[in-house]
Design a protein around this motif. Structure first.
Motif, PDB file in Angstrom:
ATOM      1  N   LEU A 149      39.441  27.036  26.368  1.00  0.00           N
ATOM      2  CA  LEU A 149      38.363  25.608  26.254  1.00  0.00           C
ATOM      3  C   LEU A 149      36.964  26.031  26.751  1.00  0.00           C
ATOM      4  CD1 LEU A 149      41.346  22.479  26.908  1.00  0.00           C
ATOM      5  CD2 LEU A 149      39.756  23.426  24.386  1.00  0.00           C
ATOM      6  N   ARG A 150      38.047  27.237  28.381  1.00  0.00           N
ATOM      7  CA  ARG A 150      36.405  27.121  28.905  1.00  0.00           C
ATOM      8  C   ARG A 150      35.415  27.821  28.094  1.00  0.00           C
ATOM      9  NH1 ARG A 150      38.500  28.522  33.228  1.00  0.00           N
ATOM     10  NH2 ARG A 150      38.239  30.913  33.669  1.00  0.00           N
ATOM     11  N   LYS A 151      35.933  29.065  27.362  1.00  0.00           N
ATOM     12  CA  LYS A 151      35.984  30.168  26.726  1.00  0.00           C
ATOM     13  C   LYS A 151      34.613  29.401  25.683  1.00  0.00           C
ATOM     14  CE  LYS A 151      36.980  34.795  25.016  1.00  0.00           C
ATOM     15  NZ  LYS A 151      37.035  35.569  24.752  1.00  0.00           N
ATOM     16  N   LYS A 152      35.166  29.081  24.680  1.00  0.00           N
ATOM     17  CA  LYS A 152      34.087  27.812  23.496  1.00  0.00           C
ATOM     18  C   LYS A 152      33.330  27.174  23.826  1.00  0.00           C
ATOM     19  CE  LYS A 152      36.760  26.425  21.102  1.00  0.00           C
ATOM     20  NZ  LYS A 152      38.354  25.234  19.466  1.00  0.00           N
ATOM     21  N   GLN A 153      33.283  26.597  25.374  1.00  0.00           N
ATOM     22  CA  GLN A 153      32.412  25.740  25.949  1.00  0.00           C
ATOM     23  C   GLN A 153      31.486  27.176  26.423  1.00  0.00           C
ATOM     24  OE1 GLN A 153      33.222  24.932  29.696  1.00  0.00           O
ATOM     25  NE2 GLN A 153      31.204  23.241  29.589  1.00  0.00           N
ATOM     26  N   TYR A 154      31.421  27.835  27.202  1.00  0.00           N
ATOM     27  CA  TYR A 154      30.820  29.392  27.611  1.00  0.00           C
ATOM     28  C   TYR A 154      29.648  29.914  25.821  1.00  0.00           C
ATOM     29  CZ  TYR A 154      30.807  28.231  32.804  1.00  0.00           C
ATOM     30  OH  TYR A 154      30.968  28.056  34.019  1.00  0.00           O
ATOM     31  N   ARG A 155      30.860  29.600  25.013  1.00  0.00           N
ATOM     32  CA  ARG A 155      30.104  30.491  23.181  1.00  0.00           C
ATOM     33  C   ARG A 155      29.553  29.572  23.466  1.00  0.00           C
ATOM     34  NH1 ARG A 155      34.861  30.840  20.801  1.00  0.00           N
ATOM     35  NH2 ARG A 155      35.743  32.679  22.066  1.00  0.00           N
ATOM     36  N   GLY A 187      25.786  31.218  33.414  1.00  0.00           N
ATOM     37  CA  GLY A 187      27.052  32.088  33.472  1.00  0.00           C
ATOM     38  C   GLY A 187      27.608  32.422  32.595  1.00  0.00           C
ATOM     39  N   GLU A 188      29.001  33.483  33.011  1.00  0.00           N
ATOM     40  CA  GLU A 188      29.603  33.657  32.165  1.00  0.00           C
ATOM     41  C   GLU A 188      31.106  32.951  32.260  1.00  0.00           C
ATOM     42  OE1 GLU A 188      30.153  37.361  30.959  1.00  0.00           O
ATOM     43  OE2 GLU A 188      28.332  37.924  32.236  1.00  0.00           O
ATOM     44  N   TYR A 189      32.098  32.744  31.417  1.00  0.00           N
ATOM     45  CA  TYR A 189      33.502  31.761  31.018  1.00  0.00           C
ATOM     46  C   TYR A 189      34.693  31.826  32.571  1.00  0.00           C
ATOM     47  CZ  TYR A 189      36.711  34.982  28.887  1.00  0.00           C
ATOM     48  OH  TYR A 189      36.941  36.110  28.696  1.00  0.00           O
ATOM     49  N   ASN A 190      34.209  33.399  32.976  1.00  0.00           N
ATOM     50  CA  ASN A 190      34.979  34.574  33.636  1.00  0.00           C
ATOM     51  C   ASN A 190      34.645  34.782  34.740  1.00  0.00           C
ATOM     52  OD1 ASN A 190      34.030  36.027  32.380  1.00  0.00           O
ATOM     53  ND2 ASN A 190      35.343  37.674  32.353  1.00  0.00           N
ATOM     54  N   LYS A 191      33.285  34.312  35.372  1.00  0.00           N
ATOM     55  CA  LYS A 191      32.917  35.181  36.729  1.00  0.00           C
ATOM     56  C   LYS A 191      32.244  33.428  37.390  1.00  0.00           C
ATOM     57  CE  LYS A 191      31.615  39.435  34.757  1.00  0.00           C
ATOM     58  NZ  LYS A 191      30.273  39.984  34.375  1.00  0.00           N
ATOM     59  N   GLU A 192      31.720  33.893  38.259  1.00  0.00           N
ATOM     60  CA  GLU A 192      32.148  32.232  39.441  1.00  0.00           C
ATOM     61  C   GLU A 192      32.450  31.756  38.868  1.00  0.00           C
ATOM     62  OE1 GLU A 192      27.083  32.685  39.780  1.00  0.00           O
ATOM     63  OE2 GLU A 192      26.809  33.682  37.480  1.00  0.00           O
ATOM     64  N   ILE A 193      33.448  31.100  38.579  1.00  0.00           N
ATOM     65  CA  ILE A 193      34.476  30.580  38.651  1.00  0.00           C
ATOM     66  C   ILE A 193      35.261  29.450  39.755  1.00  0.00           C
ATOM     67  CG2 ILE A 193      36.277  28.697  36.803  1.00  0.00           C
ATOM     68  CD1 ILE A 193      33.677  29.299  35.808  1.00  0.00           C
ATOM     69  N   ILE A 194      34.874  28.848  40.901  1.00  0.00           N
ATOM     70  CA  ILE A 194      35.981  28.659  41.797  1.00  0.00           C
ATOM     71  C   ILE A 194      35.997  27.403  41.573  1.00  0.00           C
ATOM     72  CG2 ILE A 194      34.287  30.652  43.259  1.00  0.00           C
ATOM     73  CD1 ILE A 194      32.180  29.151  43.830  1.00  0.00           C
ATOM     74  N   LYS A 244      34.493  35.568  49.081  1.00  0.00           N
ATOM     75  CA  LYS A 244      35.209  37.185  48.931  1.00  0.00           C
ATOM     76  C   LYS A 244      35.787  37.133  47.302  1.00  0.00           C
ATOM     77  CE  LYS A 244      36.236  38.901  53.733  1.00  0.00           C
ATOM     78  NZ  LYS A 244      37.689  38.965  54.371  1.00  0.00           N
ATOM     79  N   ASN A 245      36.352  36.090  46.755  1.00  0.00           N
ATOM     80  CA  ASN A 245      37.059  36.042  45.408  1.00  0.00           C
ATOM     81  C   ASN A 245      36.512  35.500  44.610  1.00  0.00           C
ATOM     82  OD1 ASN A 245      39.494  35.034  43.689  1.00  0.00           O
ATOM     83  ND2 ASN A 245      38.538  33.103  43.219  1.00  0.00           N
ATOM     84  N   TYR A 246      34.819  34.848  44.843  1.00  0.00           N
ATOM     85  CA  TYR A 246      33.696  35.060  44.279  1.00  0.00           C
ATOM     86  C   TYR A 246      33.207  36.414  43.493  1.00  0.00           C
ATOM     87  CZ  TYR A 246      29.327  34.059  42.524  1.00  0.00           C
ATOM     88  OH  TYR A 246      27.844  33.930  42.347  1.00  0.00           O
ATOM     89  N   LEU A 247      33.354  36.939  44.669  1.00  0.00           N
ATOM     90  CA  LEU A 247      32.102  38.668  44.398  1.00  0.00           C
ATOM     91  C   LEU A 247      33.073  39.883  43.988  1.00  0.00           C
ATOM     92  CD1 LEU A 247      30.418  38.745  47.761  1.00  0.00           C
ATOM     93  CD2 LEU A 247      29.645  38.289  45.561  1.00  0.00           C
ATOM     94  N   THR A 248      34.722  39.286  44.068  1.00  0.00           N
ATOM     95  CA  THR A 248      35.902  40.123  43.544  1.00  0.00           C
ATOM     96  C   THR A 248      35.391  39.775  41.485  1.00  0.00           C
ATOM     97  OG1 THR A 248      36.458  40.061  45.455  1.00  0.00           O
ATOM     98  CG2 THR A 248      37.507  40.461  43.408  1.00  0.00           C
ATOM     99  N   THR A 249      35.380  38.260  41.763  1.00  0.00           N
ATOM    100  CA  THR A 249      35.658  38.024  40.027  1.00  0.00           C
ATOM    101  C   THR A 249      33.761  38.388  39.205  1.00  0.00           C
ATOM    102  OG1 THR A 249      34.508  35.663  40.883  1.00  0.00           O
ATOM    103  CG2 THR A 249      37.059  36.042  40.089  1.00  0.00           C
ATOM    104  N   THR A 250      33.222  38.283  40.462  1.00  0.00           N
ATOM    105  CA  THR A 250      31.954  38.386  39.729  1.00  0.00           C
ATOM    106  C   THR A 250      31.205  39.575  39.135  1.00  0.00           C
ATOM    107  OG1 THR A 250      31.202  35.843  40.650  1.00  0.00           O
ATOM    108  CG2 THR A 250      29.276  37.336  40.132  1.00  0.00           C
TER     109      THR A 250
END
Length: 276
Positions: free
Chosen positions: A133-139, A207-214, A239-245
């Motif tokens: 659902l998030r991917k569809k929104q971001y697309r 942003g992107e659907y799979n990055k900066e998601i916290i 740390k998790n934010y930087l890793t996923t981004t």
């Protein structure tokens, strides 16, 4: 006008950030270092060596409060100006703070009277925990973002041959949609009430659907980080934010071919009278 050196540009950017910190403290608002600015703080203690901008995040509630303040008076300390699409002063769906004593030229876009040195302030909105659902929104937002950028792109300019060839063909279509419609729809999608109350947030508009998601509670008890000798807040899960981004190897320098910036040229205006 005097052209500024890279150290002078960075000094003025840091000045904007410090003044904005004081402004937020006075108005009971919080912002957090994010994106390349946070990466620079952690990896370099300041600016990424080849970078030339500053990015910060605000949760949507504080972001909207800042918008309300700026509607009454967008000027901070006589020389800085808050602009955004919502204020009718920008064609971006996020806030910028301009240093009105400067004038800039960018390689790939022309922002008219907003060609001044700036920092970006991105709203972080509630997003769906469901990845699809998030991917569809971001697309949908991503398509609108491309349309928006084409509305003020320079003909024949681009970082790749493909963009230089096809950009002129797409610009007329983008202008038919227009800046106003693109922004309204982007903001509507970003603030979709279906996700209100979600425990996670993201930078939907840029942003992107799979990055900066916290997790939203990462902002409840924020961490302190040093940036160019100054202390600023960031999310507790940085740390998790930087890793996923940026990936698990975010502390390693990328190849030189990936070290991009805005390719800015900045001048000090001769007179404040030039600023409208």
């Amino acid at each position: 006008m005097k052209e500024l050196t890279t150290p002078e540009i960075r000094k003025r950017l840091l000045d904007i950030l410090v003044v904005f910190r004081e402004f937020c403290q006075e108005n009971n608002l919080n912002f957090y270092l994010c994106a390349g600015t946070l990466l620079g703080a952690v990896r370099h203690g300041g600016f990424i060596p080849w970078d030339d901008d500053i990015d910060v995040a605000m949760l949507r509630d504080d972001y909207d409060k800042l918008l309300d303040i700026a509607r009454d008076n967008p000027i901070i300390k006589d020389k800085y100006k808050i602009i955004s699409y919502e204020l009718g002063t920008s064609h971006y769906p996020f806030l910028k703070i301009l240093d009105m004593e400067t004038q800039t030229i960018q390689s790939f876009s022309d922002e008219g009277h907003n060609n001044s040195l700036w920092i970006d302030i991105f709203p972080f909105d509630d997003v769906s925990e469901n990845t699809e659902l998030r991917k569809k929104q971001y697309r949908k937002v991503g398509i609108l973002r491309e349309i928006l950028m084409l509305n003020f792109a320079k003909f024949g300019e681009g970082k790749t041959l493909f963009k230089r060839i096809f950009k002129p063909l797409l610009i007329p279509f983008a202008k038919l949609v227009g800046v106003d419609k693109a922004n309204k729809e982007m903001i509507r999608l970003a603030t979709d009430s279906n996700w209100k109350g979600s425990p996670i947030v993201g930078d939907v508009v840029w942003g992107e659907y799979n990055k900066e998601i916290i997790k939203k509670d990462s902002f409840t008890n924020p961490a302190n980080v040093k940036f160019e000798g100054e202390t600023f807040l960031t999310m507790s899960t940085w740390k998790n934010y930087l890793t996923t981004t940026y990936g698990d190897d975010y502390m390693e320098l990328p190849p030189e071919s990936q070290r991009e910036n805005h390719e800015l040229k900045v001048w000090l205006r001769d007179s404040m009278k030039e600023v409208k």
